[in-house]
Design an enzyme around this catalytic site. Structure first.
Site: not given
Length: 244
Positions: A146, A184
């Site tokens: 991330h 994601d």
């Protein structure tokens, strides 16, 4: 003769009470809400992700809960990161979040710099210990990334496609058992999805999570390391846009 202002103590007490209730509410929330609490012994035995080593002008260092919480909180309250991450937390909650990562084996919080200036917050996490694990054929050594670029000017100038390959290459070099890097992004985040596709990721469909719908991508070490795609729930972002 002085008159007491009875309103001030009441307001002061009310303010303290609200602050205390807020602290209690924050303390009751899961510190690492995405970390799975039930995993196999094989997955549990895998150590935390490594610290990537980058050549100048880039650099990555471990985040310091005490020294960096204020800065990260300010970054995450900027409009573009509120929209992308939905973590507009106060510094004290970020301090807890950073410390919990450092104390565990699930993820590692990092600060990325460019030419000596801190510009990006990065989390590396073991995907098999994360809530995305049930959504694909997760390997215990898979690593997820991330990234939150603080300055919108860097976002618009293509900083992510410059940084990402360097981080991925270093992770694959340091951790030879890691076969895939996972991403994601929110399914609406076309910018992040285009970065994944630019990097050559395999699209693994869109999936409904507890609080969002995500687009899942895997960047394999070799083509043979790509996880099976199965029946995709949606098309890659480029195909979705071109068909609309």
């Amino acid at each position: 003769m002085q008159h007491r202002d009875v309103g001030k103590p009441t307001l002061s007490y009310s303010g303290r009470l609200i602050a205390q209730m807020t602290e209690i509410d924050e303390a009751l929330k899961p510190v690492l809400p995405r970390e799975l609490t039930t995993v196999s012994d094989e997955v549990r035995a895998v150590p935390a992700p490594p610290l990537p080593v980058l050549a100048e002008p880039f650099a990555l260092r471990p985040a310091d809960p005490d020294a960096d919480a204020e800065m990260i909180s300010e970054w995450m309250n900027r409009p573009h990161l509120v929209e992308a991450w939905e973590y507009p937390w106060p510094p004290q909650r970020w301090r807890r979040h950073l410390k919990a990562q450092i104390d565990g084996e699930y993820s590692r919080p990092l600060i990325g710099s460019f030419k000596g200036a801190d510009v990006v917050y990065v989390e590396l996490y073991r995907a098999a210990k994360d809530s995305i694990a049930p959504r694909y054929a997760a390997d215990p050594h898979d690593i997820g990334i991330h990234a939150a670029i603080a300055d919108l000017r860097f976002v618009n100038r293509g900083f992510a496609p410059l940084l990402l390959p360097r981080v991925v290459a270093s992770v694959f070099e340091i951790d030879p058992r890691c076969r895939r890097i996972m991403f994601d992004p929110d399914h609406r985040n076309t910018g992040a999805r285009r970065v994944c596709e630019f990097a050559g990721c395999t699209f693994l469909g869109e999936h409904d999570m507890a609080n969002r719908r995500m687009a899942l991508y895997a960047l394999p070490r070799t083509p043979a390391d790509a996880p099976p795609t199965g029946d995709l729930q949606s098309s890659p972002v480029g195909e979705s846009i071109s068909s609309s």
